[in-house]
Design a protein around this motif. Structure first.
Motif, short mmCIF file in Angstrom:
data_model
loop_
_atom_site.label_atom_id
_atom_site.label_comp_id
_atom_site.label_asym_id
_atom_site.label_seq_id
_atom_site.Cartn_x
_atom_site.Cartn_y
_atom_site.Cartn_z
N ASP A 40 0.81 -1.21 0.00
CA ASP A 40 0.00 0.00 0.00
C ASP A 40 0.85 1.26 0.00
N ARG A 41 2.11 1.13 -0.31
CA ARG A 41 3.04 2.26 -0.33
C ARG A 41 3.68 2.40 -1.70
N VAL A 42 3.94 3.66 -2.05
CA VAL A 42 4.72 3.97 -3.24
C VAL A 42 6.08 4.44 -2.75
N THR A 43 7.13 3.87 -3.29
CA THR A 43 8.49 4.24 -2.90
C THR A 43 9.17 4.94 -4.06
N VAL A 44 9.67 6.14 -3.80
CA VAL A 44 10.42 6.91 -4.79
C VAL A 44 11.84 7.05 -4.27
N ARG A 45 12.79 6.65 -5.10
CA ARG A 45 14.21 6.72 -4.74
C ARG A 45 14.90 7.72 -5.65
N VAL A 46 15.55 8.72 -5.06
CA VAL A 46 16.32 9.71 -5.81
C VAL A 46 17.78 9.46 -5.45
N ALA A 47 18.52 8.89 -6.41
CA ALA A 47 19.91 8.49 -6.16
C ALA A 47 20.87 9.36 -6.96
N ASP A 48 22.01 9.67 -6.35
CA ASP A 48 23.03 10.45 -7.05
C ASP A 48 24.40 9.82 -6.82
N ASN A 49 25.38 10.31 -7.55
CA ASN A 49 26.74 9.81 -7.42
C ASN A 49 27.65 10.89 -6.83
N GLY A 50 27.10 11.75 -5.99
CA GLY A 50 27.86 12.82 -5.34
C GLY A 50 28.62 12.31 -4.14
N PRO A 51 28.93 13.22 -3.21
CA PRO A 51 29.75 12.86 -2.05
C PRO A 51 29.03 12.03 -0.99
N GLY A 52 27.72 11.96 -1.07
CA GLY A 52 26.96 11.21 -0.07
C GLY A 52 26.74 12.02 1.20
N VAL A 53 26.10 11.39 2.16
CA VAL A 53 25.81 12.01 3.45
C VAL A 53 26.40 11.11 4.53
N PRO A 54 27.29 11.65 5.37
CA PRO A 54 27.87 10.82 6.44
C PRO A 54 26.77 10.26 7.35
N ASP A 55 27.02 9.07 7.88
CA ASP A 55 26.02 8.40 8.72
C ASP A 55 25.55 9.27 9.88
N ASP A 56 26.47 10.02 10.49
CA ASP A 56 26.08 10.83 11.65
C ASP A 56 25.27 12.07 11.27
N ARG A 57 25.07 12.32 9.98
CA ARG A 57 24.29 13.47 9.53
C ARG A 57 22.99 13.07 8.84
N LYS A 58 22.77 11.78 8.67
CA LYS A 58 21.61 11.31 7.88
C LYS A 58 20.27 11.76 8.45
N MET A 59 20.14 11.90 9.74
CA MET A 59 18.90 12.41 10.33
C MET A 59 18.97 13.92 10.52
N GLU A 60 20.15 14.42 10.85
CA GLU A 60 20.31 15.86 11.12
C GLU A 60 19.99 16.74 9.93
N VAL A 61 20.27 16.27 8.71
CA VAL A 61 20.07 17.12 7.54
C VAL A 61 18.61 17.52 7.34
N PHE A 62 17.70 16.82 7.99
CA PHE A 62 16.28 17.14 7.87
C PHE A 62 15.84 18.20 8.88
N GLY A 63 16.75 18.64 9.75
CA GLY A 63 16.43 19.66 10.75
C GLY A 63 16.33 21.05 10.13
N LYS A 64 15.53 21.89 10.73
CA LYS A 64 15.36 23.26 10.24
C LYS A 64 16.69 24.00 10.34
N HIS A 82 11.02 16.70 4.74
CA HIS A 82 10.66 15.85 5.88
C HIS A 82 9.29 16.23 6.44
N THR A 83 9.04 17.53 6.59
CA THR A 83 7.78 18.00 7.17
C THR A 83 6.60 17.60 6.29
#
Length: 118
Positions: A40-64, A82-83
């Motif tokens: 019952d879900r649609v999954t959209v994946r936006v993938a790039d070949n850039g520098p990536g996001v460090p593991d310790d920032r993966k949640m933080e980047v969604f902060g205001k 995210h909002t």
């Protein structure tokens, strides 16, 4: 595939695509969008070949007002993503791309499906 959202859904993907391009430092930048149906879900994946996001920032980047060290952005784009996705009853997360880059995974409810049917 219709999803539960409103007219702001375009802003979600505009922000993700802009980030994938603007923050890509690869010699040959590549952005791939993939859409799939998972129950019952649609999954959209936006993938790039850039520098990536460090593991310790993966949640933080969604902060205001959160933005990368070299970012010229406002720090509002991923917060908006995210909002809005949360308001639609969905989720967004970041995975590592292989061999390099980031994958933003957005999961949204299919239209006409109840939250208890996940």
């Amino acid at each position: 595939m219709d999803v539960t959202a409103n007219g702001m859904l375009g802003s979600v993907f505009r922000n993700l695509l802009n980030n994938a391009v603007q923050h890509n430092d690869a010699d040959d930048p590549l952005v791939v969008v993939d859409v799939g149906l998972d129950g019952d879900r649609v999954t959209v994946r936006v993938a790039d070949n850039g520098p990536g996001v460090p593991d310790d920032r993966k949640m933080e980047v969604f902060g205001k007002n959160e933005k990368g060290i070299d970012s010229s952005g406002t720090g509002v784009g991923l917060y908006l993503v995210h909002t809005l996705v949360s308001e639609y009853g969905g989720s967004v997360r970041i995975e590592d791309n292989d061999p390099r880059g980031a994958v933003f995974v957005v999961r949204l409810r299919r239209a006409g499906r109840g939250a208890d049917e996940e």
